[in-house]
Structure formats: structure tokens, C-alpha cells
Scaffold this motif. Structure first.
Motif, PDB file in Angstrom:
ATOM      1  N   PHE A  58       0.829  -1.211   0.000  1.00  0.00           N
ATOM      2  CA  PHE A  58       0.000   0.000   0.000  1.00  0.00           C
ATOM      3  C   PHE A  58       0.863   1.261   0.000  1.00  0.00           C
ATOM      4  CE2 PHE A  58      -3.284  -2.409   2.839  1.00  0.00           C
ATOM      5  CZ  PHE A  58      -3.712  -3.152   1.760  1.00  0.00           C
ATOM      6  N   LEU A  59       1.969   1.227   0.749  1.00  0.00           N
ATOM      7  CA  LEU A  59       2.819   2.403   0.932  1.00  0.00           C
ATOM      8  C   LEU A  59       3.932   2.501  -0.113  1.00  0.00           C
ATOM      9  CD1 LEU A  59       3.101   2.309   4.825  1.00  0.00           C
ATOM     10  CD2 LEU A  59       1.509   3.643   3.411  1.00  0.00           C
ATOM     11  N   GLU A  79       3.930  11.349   1.539  1.00  0.00           N
ATOM     12  CA  GLU A  79       3.085  10.529   0.673  1.00  0.00           C
ATOM     13  C   GLU A  79       2.591   9.277   1.398  1.00  0.00           C
ATOM     14  OE1 GLU A  79       6.336  11.367  -0.165  1.00  0.00           O
ATOM     15  OE2 GLU A  79       5.778  13.131  -1.342  1.00  0.00           O
ATOM     16  N   GLN A  80       3.472   8.667   2.163  1.00  0.00           N
ATOM     17  CA  GLN A  80       3.102   7.467   2.915  1.00  0.00           C
ATOM     18  C   GLN A  80       2.148   7.814   4.046  1.00  0.00           C
ATOM     19  OE1 GLN A  80       7.123   6.660   3.825  1.00  0.00           O
ATOM     20  NE2 GLN A  80       7.491   5.438   1.978  1.00  0.00           N
ATOM     21  N   GLU A  82       0.026  10.239   4.126  1.00  0.00           N
ATOM     22  CA  GLU A  82      -1.286  10.522   3.544  1.00  0.00           C
ATOM     23  C   GLU A  82      -2.034   9.227   3.229  1.00  0.00           C
ATOM     24  OE1 GLU A  82      -3.126  13.877   0.654  1.00  0.00           O
ATOM     25  OE2 GLU A  82      -1.117  13.170   0.189  1.00  0.00           O
ATOM     26  N   LYS A  83      -1.331   8.238   2.735  1.00  0.00           N
ATOM     27  CA  LYS A  83      -1.951   6.945   2.430  1.00  0.00           C
ATOM     28  C   LYS A  83      -2.391   6.249   3.719  1.00  0.00           C
ATOM     29  CE  LYS A  83      -1.566   5.349  -1.309  1.00  0.00           C
ATOM     30  NZ  LYS A  83      -0.718   4.483  -2.038  1.00  0.00           N
ATOM     31  N   SER A  86      -5.530   7.939   4.880  1.00  0.00           N
ATOM     32  CA  SER A  86      -6.658   7.592   3.996  1.00  0.00           C
ATOM     33  C   SER A  86      -7.181   6.190   4.282  1.00  0.00           C
ATOM     34  CB  SER A  86      -6.241   7.701   2.530  1.00  0.00           C
ATOM     35  OG  SER A  86      -5.952   9.024   2.196  1.00  0.00           O
ATOM     36  N   ILE A  87      -6.287   5.247   4.482  1.00  0.00           N
ATOM     37  CA  ILE A  87      -6.704   3.875   4.770  1.00  0.00           C
ATOM     38  C   ILE A  87      -7.339   3.800   6.157  1.00  0.00           C
ATOM     39  CG2 ILE A  87      -5.880   1.505   5.151  1.00  0.00           C
ATOM     40  CD1 ILE A  87      -3.863   2.053   2.840  1.00  0.00           C
ATOM     41  N   ASP A 125      -3.732   0.353  -2.826  1.00  0.00           N
ATOM     42  CA  ASP A 125      -2.381   0.841  -3.097  1.00  0.00           C
ATOM     43  C   ASP A 125      -2.371   2.156  -3.869  1.00  0.00           C
ATOM     44  OD1 ASP A 125      -3.378  -0.610  -5.314  1.00  0.00           O
ATOM     45  OD2 ASP A 125      -1.357  -0.816  -6.115  1.00  0.00           O
ATOM     46  N   THR A 126      -3.556   2.641  -4.278  1.00  0.00           N
ATOM     47  CA  THR A 126      -3.627   3.931  -4.962  1.00  0.00           C
ATOM     48  C   THR A 126      -4.709   4.797  -4.318  1.00  0.00           C
ATOM     49  OG1 THR A 126      -5.293   3.290  -6.596  1.00  0.00           O
ATOM     50  CG2 THR A 126      -2.978   2.856  -7.169  1.00  0.00           C
ATOM     51  N   THR A 127      -4.546   6.079  -4.432  1.00  0.00           N
ATOM     52  CA  THR A 127      -5.539   7.017  -3.901  1.00  0.00           C
ATOM     53  C   THR A 127      -6.872   6.820  -4.615  1.00  0.00           C
ATOM     54  OG1 THR A 127      -3.764   8.572  -3.437  1.00  0.00           O
ATOM     55  CG2 THR A 127      -5.987   9.458  -3.451  1.00  0.00           C
ATOM     56  N   ILE A 130      -8.568   3.702  -3.248  1.00  0.00           N
ATOM     57  CA  ILE A 130      -9.162   3.949  -1.930  1.00  0.00           C
ATOM     58  C   ILE A 130     -10.505   4.653  -2.107  1.00  0.00           C
ATOM     59  CG2 ILE A 130      -8.915   5.257   0.229  1.00  0.00           C
ATOM     60  CD1 ILE A 130      -5.842   4.714  -0.033  1.00  0.00           C
TER      61      ILE A 130
END
Length: 146
Positions: A58-59, A79-80, A82-83, A86-87, A125-127, A130
Motif C-alpha cells: 500500500f505504501l 506521501e506514505q 497521507e496513504k 486515507s486507509i 495501493d492507490t488514492t 481507496i
């Protein structure tokens, strides 16, 4: 106190319940910019149904890099972070839709017709992925099955 501590200390955090959208957004931006410390990420990872291999995917990092974050008590890059946020938000939304952690976590691993036969976990694994999963949850929440 860092934004990460504010965000992850309690399931009743202002990010989850009660804060107005402007304050929530500003605090989330601060959290992501500062980066999430590994110990705060670990709380999410422990609650989640995902393996370290899943999180590394995912990251977009290697499992070894994820392990180094733990060993060296590192902070994740923007970036990580933010992911991760989001998750985390998606997991909270999913558990509220299903009203049960286990039911939602099981759903994440089932090939879903509304997602073209794809397993929701495989989209995290992508915005965009998600958001697709979040949209599918929204349809389920409102009884729209197609």
C-alpha cells in the motif's frame, strides 16, 4: 503534542467525531506534513486486518524499509503518511457501514461484483483505489447494490 498523537490516541478523536470540517482538514494536513511516527502507524496496523506485506505494498515500500521504520523509530514520508491516514479513515468508515470490524474486514478480502470482481483490499495501493472502495461502501450504506 504532535498531530499524530492527537489523531491516533482515541477512537473518539476529533478527526472521527465532532470536529468541524475545516478544523479536521487543517489538522489532517498538519499530521501528513509532519509525518506519522512508526509507533502511531503500528496502532493502525495492529487494528487492521492487513499484514506487513500488505502495508508495504500500500505504501509502495519494501518490507525491509517498513521494518527499518520500526527499528529506527522513523517517521513516514508525506506521501506514505497521507496513504496511512486515507486507509485509516476508510477502515473507520467501513466499520461504521458494516457496524462490525470483523464483517468489514472480511468484506475487504471478498471479490466484489460492484468492483468488477476485484477484492477491495487489492485497490488500496492507490488514492483512486481507496476512493473507489469508499464509493462502494457509500453505495452499500445507502442500499444501492449495483
Amino acid at each position: 503534542m504532535s498531530a499524530a498523537i492527537d489523531f491516533f490516541t482515541s477512537s473518539d478523536s476529533a478527526f472521527i467525531k465532532g470536529a468541524n470540517d475545516d478544523n479536521r482538514s487543517l489538522l489532517l494536513i498538519r499530521l501528513v506534513r509532519e509525518g506519522i511516527p512508526y509507533k502511531e502507524f503500528e496502532k493502525i496496523a495492529t487494528w487492521s486486518p492487513f499484514t506487513n506485506k500488505d502495508w508495504a505494498h500500500f505504501l509502495n515500500i519494501s518490507i525491509r524499509t517498513l521494518e527499518r521504520h520500526k527499528e529506527d523509530v522513523k517517521v513516514f514520508k508525506q506521501e506514505q503518511s497521507e496513504k496511512i491516514v486515507s486507509i485509516y479513515q476508510l477502515m473507520h468508515y467501513g466499520t461504521s457501514v458494516f457496524e462490525d470490524d470483523t464483517l468489514f474486514f472480511n468484506w475487504l478480502y471478498v471479490n466484489t461484483l460492484t468492483l468488477g470482481g476485484v477484492c477491495p483490499k487489492d485497490l488500496l495501493d492507490t488514492t483512486i483505489g481507496i476512493q473507489v472502495v469508499r464509493d462502494a461502501l457509500g453505495r452499500l450504506e445507502h442500499g444501492v447494490l449495483a
